[in-house]
Design an enzyme around this catalytic site. Structure first.
Site, PDB file in Angstrom:
ATOM      1  N   PRO A   1     -84.529  67.003  -1.240  1.00 30.55           N
ATOM      2  CA  PRO A   1     -85.254  65.732  -1.076  1.00 30.55           C
ATOM      3  C   PRO A   1     -86.231  65.722   0.094  1.00 30.55           C
ATOM      4  CG  PRO A   1     -82.971  65.301  -1.630  1.00 30.55           C
ATOM      5  CD  PRO A   1     -83.083  66.792  -1.424  1.00 30.55           C
ATOM      6  N   CYS A   2     -87.406  65.105  -0.169  1.00 27.37           N
ATOM      7  CA  CYS A   2     -88.490  65.097   0.814  1.00 27.37           C
ATOM      8  C   CYS A   2     -88.449  63.955   1.821  1.00 27.37           C
ATOM      9  CB  CYS A   2     -89.842  65.050   0.090  1.00 27.37           C
ATOM     10  SG  CYS A   2     -90.136  66.440  -1.021  1.00 27.37           S
TER      11      CYS A   2
END
Length: 455
Positions: free
Chosen positions: A93-94
């Site tokens: 996840p960013c």
């Protein structure tokens, strides 16, 4: 090298696989998926569908390959079954590293980067590939990146970071991605980052002309739009379930889309029909999900039936779900052409092809000298002592820079601050705050509370 070794099917375990941008790119680079783990059920259905229709997996094989659930939960999959796999890859996840996500880093319940490093140490793949947003390359995360490289070295890997631009690999989009590649020493000596393409990618207008005309919009209108859409696109933003529906990004991005003649306030179901005119106050038509997918490096979601295979079929993909879900799957993906370029470079290294070169960083690669200094001391140090000791090691830092680095360290590491009798403040570095698999980590409760909003 023998032909059998060169043609050997390499295998990959992919975590946080999404809808399959990295999956497709790695498959086209010569990797076969042993398992792909994804949290979102719609994205997982997309993966299974395309493993069968595009990549030739059998129905049961595709079902068994895609695991749905929290990648860090043992009930989702058994990582120990995949020890010694050729490649561990993923797009964790960013938001923990993005400006939009407030750059919480190790304090974000979605942060899985540090956990992925520990997973690498556990299953000991020959190579590791992790990609994330440009924000991870910021000064805010130098100590975080230093910790990652140090841990990889402890596990027997040589790691390196690089900022790659998607448009340099044929993608019509300004999409910087910060990539970590790590290999065991015997393979790292053969690794080289992929070389950017010499040709510029097509403009948005050139890329989407046929799709924009597909529903009967008059050719003179299409031609005028193509002429205006004369540059590559800004970054496609998929966003998270915490935010609204499908639109093409924040205010700055919307202005860039408007300059290209695109209404970025949403996504259409179909291209403009015959007689459609641009409404007053609107820069142009909205894009469809098929258009967004093509900008991301995929090709037509529904390719023409009974058509002959073309080069575009290399990155053909079909998506499962309603429009907003499909848009999110596309926008959050790693562009397949970039993933393929990286996969080809990693495959060559694993097969020990090409010229062997001397490794420049075989032990201590220093990204954050303050982190390295404090990590090596078992007693607190004042800022003056930090400056003095670093100077003896050949690194000159001024007080404001040391203070800034200490502030950054405090976000991702437990920091003990003591006041000496003289009044001087001293600092010592404690544990890494990130989730690395701890059973009592706050990530478990936060993840359970926010499960429906995490994507």
């Amino acid at each position: 090298m023998t032909a059998s070794k060169r043609d050997r099917q390499l295998e990959v375990v992919e975590i946080c696989a999404g809808a399959g941008g990295q999956t497709l790119g790695l498959e086209r680079a010569g990797f076969r998926h042993r398992v792909a783990v994804e949290l979102d059920e719609n994205a997982a259905r997309t993966l299974r569908l395309n493993l069968q229709e595009v990549l030739g997996y059998g129905e049961k094989e595709a079902e068994d390959t895609v695991k749905v659930g929290d990648v860090a939960a043992p009930e989702t999959w058994d990582a120990t079954e995949h020890k010694g796999v050729d490649l561990l890859a993923g797009g964790v996840p960013c938001p923990p590293f993005s400006v939009a996500g407030k750059q919480l880093g190790a304090n974000d319940e979605r942060d899985l980067f540090a956990w992925a490093i520990e997973l690498c140490g556990e299953i000991q793949p020959n190579a590791l590939l992790l990609e994330n947003v440009r924000g991870l390359s910021a000064n805010r995360f130098t100590a975080y990146r230093q910790h990652v490289l140090d841990r990889l070295h402890e596990y027997g890997y040589i790691g390196d970071w690089k900022l790659l631009q998607a448009n340099e690999f044929g993608v019509s989009q300004l999409r910087p991605r910060f990539v970590l590649v790590a290999l065991k020493r015997e393979f790292a000596e053969y690794f080289e980052w992929p070389t950017p393409f010499t040709e510029e990618p097509p403009t948005v207008g050139e890329l989407l002309e046929d799709l924009m005309a597909a529903n009967g919009w008059e050719q003179d209108q299409v031609d005028a739009w193509v002429k205006r859409a004369d540059r590559i696109a800004p970054t496609i933003v998929g966003g998270s379930k915490k935010h609204g529906g499908a639109d093409l990004g924040p205010t700055r991005a919307k202005r860039a889309w408007a300059d290209l003649g695109v209404d970025a306030m949403g996504v259409r179901d179909e291209a403009p029909e015959k007689g459609w005119r641009v409404p007053e106050g609107v820069p142009g038509p909205k894009l469809t999900t098929a258009m967004v997918a093509r900008i991301q490096g995929w090709h037509d979601i529904e390719p023409p039936r009974n058509s002959e295979a073309t080069v575009a079929d290399e990155f053909r993909w079909r998506f499962h779900g309603r429009k907003t879900s499909v848009y999110r799957q596309i926008g959050n993906a790693f562009p397949p052409p970039v993933a393929k370029a990286l996969g080809v470079s990693i495959r060559k290294a694993l097969l020990q092809e090409g010229e062997r070169h001397t490794l420049l960083e075989n032990t201590d690669r220093i990204l954050d000298p303050v982190y390295k200094l404090l990590r090596g001391f078992d007693r607190p140090l004042t800022i003056d002592q930090i400056i003095e000791k670093l100077a003896k090691r050949g690194t000159v830092l001024e007080q404001p820079d040391v203070e800034r680095r200490l502030n950054h360290l405090g976000h991702d590491f437990a920091m003990t601050v003591t006041v000496r009798s003289s009044g001087a403040i001293a600092y010592s570095l404690g544990e890494f705050k990130a989730f690395t698999g701890q059973e009592d980590h706050q990530r478990h409760d936060l993840f359970a509370q926010l499960r429906a909003k995490i994507s």
